[in-house]
Design a protein around this motif. Structure first.
Motif, PDB file in Angstrom:
ATOM      1  N   GLU A 139       0.245   4.374  -0.954  1.00 28.03           N
ATOM      2  CA  GLU A 139      -0.568   5.516  -0.458  1.00 28.03           C
ATOM      3  C   GLU A 139      -0.318   5.843   1.081  1.00 28.03           C
ATOM      4  O   GLU A 139       0.131   6.744   1.557  1.00 28.03           O
ATOM      5  CB  GLU A 139      -1.929   5.448  -1.033  1.00 28.03           C
ATOM      6  CG  GLU A 139      -2.600   6.835  -0.875  1.00 28.03           C
ATOM      7  CD  GLU A 139      -3.784   7.012  -1.407  1.00 28.03           C
ATOM      8  OE1 GLU A 139      -4.318   6.271  -2.279  1.00 28.03           O
ATOM      9  OE2 GLU A 139      -4.726   7.705  -0.852  1.00 28.03           O
ATOM     10  N   THR A 140      -0.636   4.659   1.731  1.00 28.64           N
ATOM     11  CA  THR A 140      -0.318   4.422   3.177  1.00 28.64           C
ATOM     12  C   THR A 140       1.005   4.898   3.478  1.00 28.64           C
ATOM     13  O   THR A 140       1.382   5.554   4.684  1.00 28.64           O
ATOM     14  CB  THR A 140      -1.047   3.406   4.029  1.00 28.64           C
ATOM     15  OG1 THR A 140      -2.226   3.394   3.534  1.00 28.64           O
ATOM     16  CG2 THR A 140      -0.950   3.319   5.396  1.00 28.64           C
ATOM     17  N   PHE A 141       1.860   4.263   2.935  1.00 30.80           N
ATOM     18  CA  PHE A 141       3.273   4.501   2.968  1.00 30.80           C
ATOM     19  C   PHE A 141       3.670   5.826   2.967  1.00 30.80           C
ATOM     20  O   PHE A 141       4.474   6.255   3.880  1.00 30.80           O
ATOM     21  CB  PHE A 141       4.107   3.375   2.160  1.00 30.80           C
ATOM     22  CG  PHE A 141       5.622   3.328   2.186  1.00 30.80           C
ATOM     23  CD1 PHE A 141       6.102   2.928   3.378  1.00 30.80           C
ATOM     24  CD2 PHE A 141       6.473   3.741   1.142  1.00 30.80           C
ATOM     25  CE1 PHE A 141       7.585   2.810   3.426  1.00 30.80           C
ATOM     26  CE2 PHE A 141       7.669   3.797   1.302  1.00 30.80           C
ATOM     27  CZ  PHE A 141       8.298   3.127   2.513  1.00 30.80           C
ATOM     28  N   ARG A 142       3.418   6.474   1.924  1.00 36.03           N
ATOM     29  CA  ARG A 142       3.655   7.581   1.735  1.00 36.03           C
ATOM     30  C   ARG A 142       3.186   8.755   2.719  1.00 36.03           C
ATOM     31  O   ARG A 142       3.707   9.544   3.124  1.00 36.03           O
ATOM     32  CB  ARG A 142       3.320   8.320   0.248  1.00 36.03           C
ATOM     33  CG  ARG A 142       4.268   7.803  -0.673  1.00 36.03           C
ATOM     34  CD  ARG A 142       3.837   8.293  -2.226  1.00 36.03           C
ATOM     35  NE  ARG A 142       2.695   7.811  -2.644  1.00 36.03           N
ATOM     36  CZ  ARG A 142       1.738   8.301  -3.134  1.00 36.03           C
ATOM     37  NH1 ARG A 142       1.618   9.815  -2.987  1.00 36.03           N
ATOM     38  NH2 ARG A 142       0.597   7.699  -3.646  1.00 36.03           N
ATOM     39  N   GLU A 143       2.081   8.466   3.176  1.00 29.77           N
ATOM     40  CA  GLU A 143       1.353   9.417   4.323  1.00 29.77           C
ATOM     41  C   GLU A 143       2.173   9.353   5.374  1.00 29.77           C
ATOM     42  O   GLU A 143       2.428  10.234   6.106  1.00 29.77           O
ATOM     43  CB  GLU A 143      -0.032   8.810   4.432  1.00 29.77           C
ATOM     44  CG  GLU A 143      -0.973   9.491   3.325  1.00 29.77           C
ATOM     45  CD  GLU A 143      -2.549   8.671   3.571  1.00 29.77           C
ATOM     46  OE1 GLU A 143      -2.595   7.963   4.604  1.00 29.77           O
ATOM     47  OE2 GLU A 143      -3.248   9.065   2.399  1.00 29.77           O
ATOM     48  N   LYS A 144       2.590   8.105   5.707  1.00 32.01           N
ATOM     49  CA  LYS A 144       3.432   7.958   6.975  1.00 32.01           C
ATOM     50  C   LYS A 144       4.838   8.578   6.897  1.00 32.01           C
ATOM     51  O   LYS A 144       5.089   9.292   7.810  1.00 32.01           O
ATOM     52  CB  LYS A 144       3.518   6.460   7.253  1.00 32.01           C
ATOM     53  CG  LYS A 144       4.133   5.918   8.414  1.00 32.01           C
ATOM     54  CD  LYS A 144       4.292   4.345   8.499  1.00 32.01           C
ATOM     55  CE  LYS A 144       5.065   4.180  10.070  1.00 32.01           C
ATOM     56  NZ  LYS A 144       5.102   2.890  10.367  1.00 32.01           N
ATOM     57  N   ASP A 202       1.051  -1.338   0.131  1.00 34.38           N
ATOM     58  CA  ASP A 202      -0.018   0.070   0.018  1.00 34.38           C
ATOM     59  C   ASP A 202       0.867   1.044  -0.175  1.00 34.38           C
ATOM     60  O   ASP A 202       1.213   1.916   1.232  1.00 34.38           O
ATOM     61  CB  ASP A 202      -0.889  -0.003   1.273  1.00 34.38           C
ATOM     62  CG  ASP A 202      -1.838   1.103   1.172  1.00 34.38           C
ATOM     63  OD1 ASP A 202      -1.755   2.042   0.577  1.00 34.38           O
ATOM     64  OD2 ASP A 202      -2.586   1.156   2.145  1.00 34.38           O
TER      65      ASP A 202
END
Lengths: 162, 162
Positions: B99-104, B97
């Motif tokens: 997208e979640t990785f980049r948000e984190k 995932d």
């Protein structure tokens, strides 16, 4: 026989004696970033075994955004901790004019390349800048063991840059 | 002994029997794009020798802009003509995932990552998309011999995707 057919023939022989699967997470908890240069056999030059380390490679061995993406994933999702950067003598990116290159690609293709990765001149200064980029990157959680080396294409010896 | 010290010891032994320099331009006029995965020993799996082929590697083995930059330089400045893309089974980018990785990463570092490289689900569909990206890229002059394979981590065998 094309180069690719040559590889497929060699792969059949390799598979015949392949020892089988290894875990996804690299055993040495190590990531190596190096140039794509054809003279860098990293398994041989560093004594790596299958399953030991992630290998990221691009033109120059420079820590571009895509390499940092890969390194962030390597550490955060797959457990690596140490990082080795390798530049090398007689590199194709040394004294390479990236600006003229990009202009030529844009003119021929009608699409301007999004990258800006200048060629370099002094290998030691470039390595110090590469080390600084990785050590200063907040996406990378483990930055205590980041070391840089120059691989001599003629002798295969590694010189550490500090 | 750290992982890096282990490599330096192995490098001394490698250098002691190193056969010496090879030309800058790859002998097989070939570029290989693959994942950084630790279980891919490309010299072994493809029967490559020192000086044979450029190797570009990132998380997923996907033809990102940085890989296309490297490939453009490989063909235009260093004479390669054929391209091999290799994805593999049990890849860390499969079902990842991004997208979640980049948000984190953005939340932790205060700096939003510039990349957008989604994880993939179907290996064959991903390879067809990777092939299409290279074959459709105007920065790459030689696109007649671009072939894609899936490397089986358990058996080391290559399956061609057409």
């Amino acid at each position: 026989m094309s180069a690719i057919d040559h590889l497929l023939h060699a792969n059949e022989q390799y598979a015949a004696t392949f020892p089988g699967p290894r875990p996804l997470r690299p055993k040495l908890r190590l990531a190596v970033i190096s140039c794509m240069d054809s003279r860098l056999d990293l398994f041989g030059a560093l004594g790596l075994d299958i399953g030991d380390a992630h290998l990221m490679r691009n033109a120059g061995g420079l820590p571009t955004d895509d390499i940092l993406r890969s390194l962030a994933l390597s550490q955060r999702a797959l457990g690596t901790r140490e990082v080795v950067l390798i530049h090398h003598t007689q590199c194709g990116m040394q004294d390479f004019d990236d600006e003229t290159f990009r202009e030529k690609l844009a003119a021929e293709s009608g699409e301007t390349p999004p990258w800006d990765v200048p060629g370099f001149h002094d290998l030691h200064a470039t390595m110090r800048a590469s080390l600084a980029r990785v050590r200063g990157c907040g996406w990378i959680p483990h930055r205590d063991d980041v070391r840089g080396f120059i691989f001599d294409i003629a002798t295969a010896r590694l010189e550490e840059v500090t």
